[in-house]
Design a protein around this motif. Structure first.
Motif, PDB file in Angstrom:
ATOM      1  N   ILE A   6       0.757  -1.195  -0.178  1.00 32.66           N
ATOM      2  CA  ILE A   6       0.009  -0.052   0.029  1.00 32.66           C
ATOM      3  C   ILE A   6       0.956   1.336  -0.032  1.00 32.66           C
ATOM      4  O   ILE A   6       1.667   1.429   1.004  1.00 32.66           O
ATOM      5  N   ALA A 152       3.113   0.951   3.279  1.00 35.12           N
ATOM      6  CA  ALA A 152       4.136   1.987   3.215  1.00 35.12           C
ATOM      7  C   ALA A 152       3.119   3.130   2.756  1.00 35.12           C
ATOM      8  O   ALA A 152       3.391   4.001   1.794  1.00 35.12           O
ATOM      9  N   PRO A 291      12.817  16.287   8.747  1.00 32.40           N
ATOM     10  CA  PRO A 291      13.854  15.953   7.743  1.00 32.40           C
ATOM     11  C   PRO A 291      15.037  16.591   8.116  1.00 32.40           C
ATOM     12  O   PRO A 291      15.799  16.697   7.282  1.00 32.40           O
TER      13      PRO A 291
END
Ligand SMILES: Cc1cc2nc3c(=O)[nH]c(=O)nc-3n(C[C@H](O)[C@H](O)[C@H](O)COP(=O)(O)OP(=O)(O)OC[C@H]3O[C@@H](n4cnc5c(N)ncnc54)[C@H](O)[C@@H]3O)c2cc1C
Length: 383
Positions: A6, A152, A291
């Motif tokens: 997914i 995922a 990030p």
């Protein structure tokens, strides 16, 4: 054996390639109707590049990667260089050069390889499993059945609550990232350098990607949930950064009227339940990170390799193999989430004194500290 994946992002697509490589029949289900990655680019550090090399993408990826030989910090106001050093030690220690790459290029490379195994416009709404297999149920009323399901489905994963047993809250990291691509111009920063302007707990950064472009981003400390009118991002940035260095003004000029992506940054407290029977979380669904150390996508790639290895090397069944995958990955991924959070807090002036200390240290930096951090993030990687 058949795997249902997914999500067709970096995690899902790389997992699909990894599983197909060991003989699995793979079906990928992606909710969007068209491949349109969120965000302009991504820095793949050597650990992430090595995963893609392992999956057979070395040459294709090298063609997409920017040449990033140096790293430098500049004072956001004056533009004076605080420090500048070579990134060669990262390549020497790891055996692979890092690459900043445009997301659209990376995504196209991966999905091209997965080919017609991807079905778009398929939104997962529920998961059911029994002794024999697992079903993915989609919004359009259809379902797909396999021996295992790799979820995922990203930072806002729907599958996560199914696996963990509860909804896990996302934590706002305190800043918004504005990003995009511009043509390289040396008045912003040298073409082979990752240049970062810092001041006021904010940063403005450019990294080279293929085809003579800079991936740029602005980190802006602001409250969550603020509405910005579509197309109003550049005006916001111009106002916020009006008093910043000439290089930043040149970057704003270069952006001009182009589309600017705007992303509120969140993470999720690390957790270690990644599997439920025949279902395993992978990528951001398992470890949503800020990030700030550029390791979220790299971690997803590491997951894909670890998943392949347990399924290839063990024979006690799917659920057992997935538990081994969880065991191999969850500690390392958690460590990176927490490292990124710590870095995030210093970069974005959660404690202004700590940020001022960091700025002061950058004037003295010969690369030892920064390179140590970057290389340290790779220790414990599968490759
Ligand atoms: C501003 C920013 C900068 C970043 N920079 C870096 C960097 O430099 N280096 C790095 O390594 N990482 C970076 N990251 C992190 C990186 O982008 C993510 O870790 C990575 O994209 C995760 O991949 P993923 O496949 O797990 O999730 P995603 O890329 O989010 O993909 C999930 C996919 O699942 C689909 N999906 C979701 N729900 C469903 C559903 N119910 N049914 C079907 N499909 C569904 C989505 O449409 C999506 O395509 C950055 C992130 C941000 C926000």
């Amino acid at each position: 054996m058949k795997a249902i994946v997914i999500g067709g992002g970096i995690g899902g697509a790389s997992a699909a390639v990894a599983l197909r490589e060991i003989g699995y029949e793979v079906e990928v289900y992606e909710q969007v109707r068209q491949n349109r990655p969120v965000g302009a680019a991504i820095s793949l550090w050597s650990n992430g590049v090595k995963c893609l090399n392992y999956l057979g993408f070395s040459d294709r990826l090298a063609a997409l990667g920017g040449r990033m030989d140096h790293m430098a910090y500049a004072d956001g106001h004056s533009g004076r260089t605080m420090c500048r050093f070579s990134l060669a030690p990262v390549t020497e220690v790891s055996g692979q050069r890092p690459y900043p790459v445009a997301r659209a290029d990376l995504q196209a490379m991966l999905l091209d390889d997965v080919g017609d195994a991807v079905s778009f416009g398929k939104r997962l709404t529920a998961i059911e499993q029994d002794e024999e297999g697992v079903d993915a149920l989609f919004e359009d009323g259809t379902r797909a059945r396999g021996d295992l399901l790799i979820a995922a489905d990203g930072a806002r994963s729907r599958s996560r609550a199914y696996v963990v047993g509860e909804e896990l809250p996302r934590r706002y990291a305190g800043y918004v990232n504005y990003n995009g691509l511009v043509q390289i111009h040396e008045s912003i920063g040298p073409a082979d350098q990752w240049t970062t302007y810092v001041a006021e707990g904010q940063r403005v950064s450019v990294m080279p990607v293929a085809d003579g472009r800079f991936y740029y981003f602005f980190d802006v400390v602001e409250p969550a949930g603020r509405e910005v009118a579509p197309g109003g991002e550049i005006a916001e940035l111009r106002e916020r950064f009006a008093h910043w260095a000439p290089g930043v003004q040149r970057l704003l000029d270069a952006v001009g009227g182009d589309r600017v992506n705007r992303v509120e940054i969140h993470d999720v407290d690390p957790f270690h339940t990644w599997t439920r029977g025949r279902v395993a979380l992978l990528g951001d669904a398992a470890h949503t990170t800020t990030p700030d150390i550029g390791q979220g996508g790299c971690s997803a790639l590491e997951d894909a390799i670890a998943l392949q290895w347990v399924l290839r090397s063990t024979t006690l069944g799917v659920a057992d193999a997935l538990r081994r995958y969880q065991q191999a990955r969850s500690e390392r991924a958690a460590e990176l989430v927490l490292k990124a959070r710590k870095r995030c807090d210093v970069t974005h002036a959660k404690d202004p004194a700590a940020t001022e200390d960091w700025y002061a240290s950058l004037w003295q930096e010969d690369g030892t500290h920064s390179l140590g951090g970057i290389i340290g993030n790779m220790v414990g990687a599968p490759l």
